[in-house]
Design an enzyme around this catalytic site. Structure first.
Site, PDB file in Angstrom:
ATOM      1  N   ASP A   1      -2.526 -11.966 -11.007  1.00 58.68           N
ATOM      2  CA  ASP A   1      -3.231 -10.763 -11.397  1.00 58.68           C
ATOM      3  C   ASP A   1      -2.358 -10.055 -12.438  1.00 58.68           C
ATOM      4  O   ASP A   1      -1.178 -10.365 -12.601  1.00 58.68           O
ATOM      5  CB  ASP A   1      -3.476  -9.882 -10.163  1.00 58.68           C
ATOM      6  CG  ASP A   1      -4.566  -8.845 -10.406  1.00 58.68           C
ATOM      7  OD1 ASP A   1      -4.899  -8.113  -9.470  1.00 58.68           O
ATOM      8  OD2 ASP A   1      -5.070  -8.770 -11.554  1.00 58.68           O
TER       9      ASP A   1
ATOM     10  N   ASP B   1      -9.912 -14.202  -3.735  1.00 62.79           N
ATOM     11  CA  ASP B   1      -8.568 -14.014  -3.173  1.00 62.79           C
ATOM     12  C   ASP B   1      -8.644 -12.843  -2.206  1.00 62.79           C
ATOM     13  O   ASP B   1      -9.423 -11.900  -2.439  1.00 62.79           O
ATOM     14  CB  ASP B   1      -7.542 -13.712  -4.272  1.00 62.79           C
ATOM     15  CG  ASP B   1      -7.434 -12.212  -4.551  1.00 62.79           C
ATOM     16  OD1 ASP B   1      -8.272 -11.709  -5.323  1.00 62.79           O
ATOM     17  OD2 ASP B   1      -6.553 -11.555  -3.963  1.00 62.79           O
TER      18      ASP B   1
HETATM   19  C1  LIG Z   1      -8.793  -5.750  -1.911  1.00 68.74           C
HETATM   20  N1  LIG Z   1      -9.767  -5.310  -2.884  1.00 68.74           N
HETATM   21  C2  LIG Z   1      -9.535  -5.497  -4.203  1.00 68.74           C
HETATM   22  N2  LIG Z   1      -8.462  -6.146  -4.711  1.00 68.74           N
HETATM   23  C3  LIG Z   1      -8.605  -6.060  -6.065  1.00 68.74           C
HETATM   24  C4  LIG Z   1      -7.760  -6.519  -7.067  1.00 68.74           C
HETATM   25  C5  LIG Z   1      -6.500  -7.285  -6.702  1.00 68.74           C
HETATM   26  C6  LIG Z   1      -6.875  -8.709  -6.364  1.00 68.74           C
HETATM   27  N3  LIG Z   1      -5.830  -9.323  -5.559  1.00 68.74           N
HETATM   28  C7  LIG Z   1      -4.601  -9.631  -6.297  1.00 68.74           C
HETATM   29  C8  LIG Z   1      -3.344  -9.395  -5.471  1.00 68.74           C
HETATM   30  C9  LIG Z   1      -3.161  -7.913  -5.132  1.00 68.74           C
HETATM   31  C10 LIG Z   1      -1.881  -7.707  -4.358  1.00 68.74           C
HETATM   32  C11 LIG Z   1      -1.897  -8.482  -3.062  1.00 68.74           C
HETATM   33  C12 LIG Z   1      -2.085  -9.953  -3.383  1.00 68.74           C
HETATM   34  C13 LIG Z   1      -0.917 -10.468  -4.215  1.00 68.74           C
HETATM   35  C14 LIG Z   1      -0.873  -9.686  -5.514  1.00 68.74           C
HETATM   36  C15 LIG Z   1      -0.701  -8.216  -5.195  1.00 68.74           C
HETATM   37  C16 LIG Z   1      -2.146  -9.871  -6.295  1.00 68.74           C
HETATM   38  C17 LIG Z   1      -3.375 -10.154  -4.157  1.00 68.74           C
HETATM   39  C18 LIG Z   1      -8.115  -6.223  -8.417  1.00 68.74           C
HETATM   40  N4  LIG Z   1      -7.286  -6.640  -9.436  1.00 68.74           N
HETATM   41  C19 LIG Z   1      -7.593  -6.291 -10.708  1.00 68.74           C
HETATM   42  N5  LIG Z   1      -6.794  -6.659 -11.715  1.00 68.74           N
HETATM   43  N6  LIG Z   1      -8.719  -5.571 -11.018  1.00 68.74           N
HETATM   44  C20 LIG Z   1      -9.604  -5.168 -10.072  1.00 68.74           C
HETATM   45  O1  LIG Z   1     -10.606  -4.521 -10.397  1.00 68.74           O
HETATM   46  C21 LIG Z   1      -9.302  -5.491  -8.693  1.00 68.74           C
HETATM   47  C22 LIG Z   1     -10.145  -5.072  -7.658  1.00 68.74           C
HETATM   48  C23 LIG Z   1      -9.792  -5.354  -6.344  1.00 68.74           C
HETATM   49  N7  LIG Z   1     -10.356  -5.021  -5.164  1.00 68.74           N
END
Ligand SMILES: CNc1nc2c(CCNC[C@]34C[C@H]5C[C@H](C[C@H](C5)C3)C4)c3nc(N)[nH]c(=O)c3cc2[nH]1
Length: 378
Positions: A98, A272
């Site tokens: 990400d 994910d």
């Molecule tokens: C839970 N709901 C949600 N997540 C989201 C994420 C993170 C996805 N997971 C990556 C991640 C996030 C954390 C925890 C793990 C490892 C690392 C750090 C990357 C998964 C999102 N990431 C980005 N760039 N944009 C979003 O709109 C978004 C929306 C989300 N809505």
């Protein structure tokens, strides 16, 4: 299933469809990603409580790396000097990272976001950092990421239209800057992220503008941020017709087993979520019989395993009484076994959906799966 062949470039093939659902594969130099795919989360260069061999053996083709954490510790340049994330964590399949923006906005203190990017203080040592679209792509490149996400602004719901619109347009400008920064990297991909909150016309505008950039794949962001499942599903239905069918769709941060089935039915290919790993560390088991809380005293003398039919030893070979004891005693093995069970169940569910789509019976598969859950809950 023949051994997944790798390829020099990034290629997505749809092998069968069932309504809006698709099953296929993304071929990349580091291996093939069978879709629909669930991507285990490797937060700080580890899928917590798992050996990389176990993650591979339970059927995961791709894992998530974490730009925000790794840029702070051990640092992107240091990771590159160490040979990159694949060698560092001994994962030789594809890695998706990400962009870090979502995390900055949810984890770090003293942060601000403007046209140039995000400015924040590290939650580890308080040092100040700035990351714009170009730097995010540079960091993901230094980590060795195979699928890189654009820097974007994710707005938590509920939110006003003005705020959602502002963030969606900023994210589109950042998508263009990320595309330029990423350039041409055969065998790698940069995905755009559709924003627009719970507002259909903004969602459609974002999807169309990103499609015009002709990217390798499209994520749907800005969901699983507090909205009801019905709103999330409605936004998928709104966006899906405006995304190219020949490119993968990735729903970020989702979700529960039911979320996965409902979203696959609506045309999502990749997911994910921290749910299976985090729940495992808190004593919760996802099984074909539904969700089971092993802390609950009713398991104290239950000699049955979680699922005697499972291909995963954690589900088949250990009694619920033992798992209950480990969880109540806060033993490390409890976290290990339940994480292993949960990831195996998620992969089993994805493999079941891939086969069901191939046989044109996804709706039946979903019905049977939910019936199994209901039976156990009763
Ligand atoms: C839970 N709901 C949600 N997540 C989201 C994420 C993170 C996805 N997971 C990556 C991640 C996030 C954390 C925890 C793990 C490892 C690392 C750090 C990357 C998964 C999102 N990431 C980005 N760039 N944009 C979003 O709109 C978004 C929306 C989300 N809505």
């Amino acid at each position: 299933m023949t051994e997944p062949l790798s390829s020099e470039t990034f290629a997505f093939s749809v092998d069968a469809t069932d309504g809006a659902a698709r099953t296929g594969a993304i071929s990349m130099p580091r291996g093939k990603i069978r879709t629909p795919a669930f991507m285990p989360v490797g937060t700080a260069a580890t899928v917590k409580a798992m050996y990389p061999e176990q993650v591979r053996d339970l059927g995961a083709d791709v894992v998530l790396g974490n730009t925000y954490h790794l840029m702070l510790r051990p640092g992107a340049e240091r990771m590159a000097r160490l040979g990159g994330l694949h060698r560092f964590m001994r994962w030789d399949g594809p890695i998706l990272t990400d962009s870090g923006g979502f995390q900055v906005m949810s984890l770090s203190a003293l942060r601000k976001l403007d046209e140039q990017g995000v400015t924040f203080r590290s939650h580890i040592d308080g040092t100040a950092h700035h990351m714009g679209p170009e730097r995010s792509i540079e960091i993901q490149g230094l980590l060795g990421s195979d699928i890189q996400m654009q820097l974007d602004e994710c707005v938590r719901l509920p939110a006003e239209r003005a705020e959602i619109e502002k963030a969606m347009r900023l994210s589109l400008r950042w998508a263009e800057r990320c595309r330029v920064a990423f350039g041409e990297q055969p065998g790698k991909a940069m995905f755009g992220i559709v924003q627009g909150g719970d507002i259909p016309d903004l969602r459609v505008e974002s999807a169309r503008a990103l499609t015009d950039l002709d990217l390798k794949g499209y994520a749907i962001g800005g969901l699983a941020v507090g909205e009801p499942q019905a709103v999330m599903l409605a936004m998928i239905e709104t966006v899906e017709p405006h995304l190219p069918t020949a490119k993968p769709r990735y729903l970020m941060g989702v979700g529960t087993p039911d979320d996965l089935m409902q979203s696959v039915s609506r045309g999502i290919d990749m997911f994910d979520c921290v749910m299976p790993t985090r729940a495992g560390r808190h004593g919760l088991a996802y099984t074909r019989h539904g969700r089971i809380n092993l802390r609950n005293a009713r398991h104290a003398e239950d000699t049955a395993p979680l699922d005697e039919a499972s291909s995963c030893s954690a589900a088949r070979d250990y009694s619920r009484a033992y798992l209950h004891h480990l969880v109540r005693s806060d033993e490390i093995l409890g976290m290990m076994l339940l994480t292993w069970n949960n990831l195996a169940y998620y992969q089993e569910l994805m493999a079941g959906m891939r086969a069901a789509i191939g046989a044109g019976r996804l709706a039946e598969f979903i019905g049977e799966t939910k019936q199994e859950w209901a039976r156990a809950e009763a």
